[in-house]
Enzyme design. Structure first.
Site, short mmCIF file in Angstrom:
data_model
loop_
_atom_site.label_atom_id
_atom_site.label_comp_id
_atom_site.label_asym_id
_atom_site.label_seq_id
_atom_site.Cartn_x
_atom_site.Cartn_y
_atom_site.Cartn_z
N LYS A 1 -0.95 -11.20 10.79
CA LYS A 1 -1.53 -10.06 10.76
C LYS A 1 -2.38 -9.99 9.35
O LYS A 1 -1.49 -10.38 8.13
CB LYS A 1 -0.88 -8.83 10.85
CG LYS A 1 -1.49 -7.56 10.74
CD LYS A 1 -0.35 -6.39 11.38
CE LYS A 1 -0.99 -5.09 10.86
NZ LYS A 1 0.08 -3.97 11.48
N LYS B 1 -3.78 -10.88 14.35
CA LYS B 1 -3.94 -9.41 14.50
C LYS B 1 -4.67 -8.95 13.10
O LYS B 1 -4.09 -8.85 12.15
CB LYS B 1 -2.77 -8.72 14.60
CG LYS B 1 -2.96 -6.91 14.24
CD LYS B 1 -1.49 -6.42 14.48
CE LYS B 1 -2.03 -4.96 14.39
NZ LYS B 1 -0.67 -4.26 14.57
N ASP C 1 6.19 -5.44 12.68
CA ASP C 1 5.36 -5.87 11.77
C ASP C 1 5.87 -5.73 10.33
O ASP C 1 6.14 -4.72 9.71
CB ASP C 1 3.95 -4.80 11.59
CG ASP C 1 3.16 -4.92 13.18
OD1 ASP C 1 3.89 -5.61 13.86
OD2 ASP C 1 1.80 -4.56 13.00
#
Lengths: 287, 302
Positions: free
Chosen positions: B202, B238, B139
């Site tokens: 995300k 996400k 991430d």
């Protein structure tokens, strides 16, 4: 006669320090002794029960950690505020069909009962706690601590006095509560919520719901986040339901059948003790 | 259109703020009950990236969290395990070890998370370290400062370079939408990330408020849809941070279904970055099974 149209009060619930309507949007009519409709009250559902337990749980740590002395001050403050709004409550009880003298007596007793329990907040731990003799090098003592969230199922008689007599010992002991008000005449209970709101009681310590008992009782007494039940309903079926539901998470249950709310047996510190857990501490000493 | 050139912003659709918010509030009114609710709750549980990103994280806490990831609630062993564990790079090997023999992925934040304020070389090293430790997913955060200055090429190159450093690991690009100010910027950043090679986009780090919101998620989902239509490549989504209640999770699932279709409703393409959401989902699942409202006292916090 004036042309003015009187503004009728909307009786809502008292949850988390606010006055929301029922999530369902439904209401039910409240009648006086002559069967005239005098107001509409919220008909709360299981979701309102759920929404009322959340603030009760949240408020518990703050309320139980307040000093006993401060809790006493706040209870005294409720009595003061109730004294100031005496006429309103007398009126409201009269509308429900009570005689003036009886209504006045009920409000006065309610105030006195709050004062009574206000005095106990910093004394009951001394009376019910103990220092225990033990045979080892320990200082051993026991003190009462509040149970948690208490479900209060109030009765239909003496709508104000009953709710005050039930709430006062529960919150004096540092618990928070979710109250099912009288089904037939919940108006005084809702107005009492306003008194609580204006008397330094933190939001969520007392939550008052109105509606049909049979629609809420089951979910309230089953709720895993409720730690105890104080019940005034004598009906056998209801008692059985409460007992069975309470067993799921092993709640403390106190059935409290009452004939006469004005009786001074209700001024009694053992009611505080019903919702206390005894904690014993072993403290090494004298070594 | 080649997938490794920066998108042409002249062709980017503009975002109708009122329209987006209106659509979200309309979709939020969907009522999901009974069996479909149960199914959705379990699906949401299987999509969780169980996250712990605190300065005080310890090996013990990560191991404990991994146990929760395997079996979220011991009295109901039939419940699905979560999709992944999300930790800092120095906890990756601990998590990897604790999750041996399961399908649960280990995701690691990297690139000077959460601010991203470090030279590119440091970010690359951070990423490589996490991958070497065994992370299945990375991430990364984008440099919001540079993005707001308009250095889109720099952002694009940075993401492409990190993607390169990831090797086989999946790359999730955190846009930190709370710092991007407008929906237009969110859309732009989504496009840049996808064209630069992101596998997932995300919303947030969880360190900035507001974190994930539904309108922002809708904007990003629409970006994914348009990218899919243009290139045929599926990108995952996400939302992370601020999703605490089961009800919110179900609302997100509705957004995904309505924007991208059922194909995206799997843990492979949609994730929730959350920690406290897990317990609320569990409490709702147990409530559905037993009819009894639950208390957080009976559910483990880690």
């Amino acid at each position: 006669m004036s042309d003015r149209i009187e503004i009728l009060k909307t009786y809502k619930t008292y949850v988390g320090g606010k006055f929301p309507r029922s999530e369902s949007g439904r209401t039910y009519p409240i009648r006086d002794v002559d069967d005239h409709i005098i107001a509409n009250a919220c008909r709360c559902t299981r979701k309102d029960v759920r929404d009322a337990v959340i603030p009760a749980r949240t408020a518990f740590s703050g309320w139980s950690e307040k000093s006993a002395y401060n809790r006493g001050q706040i209870l005294y403050r409720i009595a003061e505020m109730l004294e100031g709004r005496k006429d309103q409550f007398v009126n409201e009880l009269q509308r429900g069909g009570m005689k003036t003298k009886t209504a006045e007596k009920e409000v006065e007793l309610s105030i006195d009962r709050l004062i009574y329990f206000a005095g106990w907040t910093d004394k009951y731990p001394q009376v019910f706690g103990s220092i225990n003799p033990v045979a080892s090098q320990h200082f051993n003592f026991t003190s009462p601590e509040p149970t948690g969230v208490v479900a209060v199922i109030s009765s239909d008689e003496s709508p104000l006095l009953s709710i005050v007599s039930l709430i006062a010992p529960v919150i004096a002991g540092g618990n928070t509560c979710v109250v099912l008000a009288s089904e037939s005449y919940p108006l005084s209970a809702v107005s009492f919520g306003e008194v609580l709101h204006s008397s330094d009681v933190p939001g969520g310590v007392v939550n008052i719901l109105t509606g049909y008992r049979k629609e809420m009782l089951d979910h309230l007494t089953k709720h895993m986040d409720v730690n105890a039940v104080l019940n005034c309903i004598t009906d056998k079926e209801i008692r059985k339901l409460i007992d069975e539901n309470a067993s799921i998470s092993v709640k403390r249950v106190h059935h409290y059948p009452v004939d006469d709310w004005s009786d001074d047996t209700h001024e009694n510190p053992y009611l505080i003790l019903e919702f206390q857990e005894q904690k014993t501490t072993w403290h090494p000493a004298g070594i | 259109m080649s997938t490794n050139t920066i998108p042409d912003f002249n062709t980017t659709v503009s975002i109708d703020k009122v329209g987006v918010e209106e659509r979200v509030s309309r979709l939020n009114k969907r009522s999901i009950k009974k069996e479909s609710k149960m199914q959705a709750l379990k699906l949401a549980l299987s999509m969780i990236d169980l996250t712990t990103l605190e300065g005080k994280d310890s090996e013990g806490k990560v191991v404990q969290l991994c146990r929760k990831a395997r079996v979220p609630y011991a009295p109901m062993p039939e419940l699905p395990s979560v999709a992944a564990i999300c930790v800092y790079p120095n906890m990756v090997s601990t998590a990897k070890k604790a999750l041996q023999g399961t399908e649960i992925n280990v995701a690691s934040v990297a690139t000077a998370f959460p601010s991203g304020m470090a030279p590119l070389q440091v970010k690359l090293d951070d990423t490589k370290y996490a991958v070497e430790e065994g992370a299945d997913e990375i991430d990364m955060v984008i440099s919001r400062g540079e993005f707001l200055k308009g250095n889109y090429n720099l952002i694009f190159d940075e993401i492409a370079a990190i993607k390169d450093a990831c090797g086989d690991a999946h790359l999730k690009v955190i846009l930190e939408t709370g710092e991007l100010e407008t929906y237009e910027n969110v859309r732009k950043a989504s496009d840049i990330a996808m064209y630069a090679g992101a596998d997932f986009i995300k919303t947030s780090t969880g360190k900035i408020s507001p974190a994930a919101t539904q309108p922002v998620t809708l904007v990003m989902l629409e970006a994914i849809r348009d990218y899919y239509q243009a290139t045929g490549k599926m990108i995952g989504m996400k939302p992370a941070g601020g999703i605490r209640k089961a009800k919110q999770a179900l609302q997100y699932l509705v957004l995904v279904k309505e924007t991208l279709g059922a194909k995206w409703l799997t843990p492979e393409w949609f994730r929730f970055g959350a920690s406290s959401l897990t317990n609320d989902l569990l409490m709702q699942i147990v409530k559905q099974e037993t009819g009894v409202y639950q208390s957080s006292y009976y559910f483990s916090t880690d």
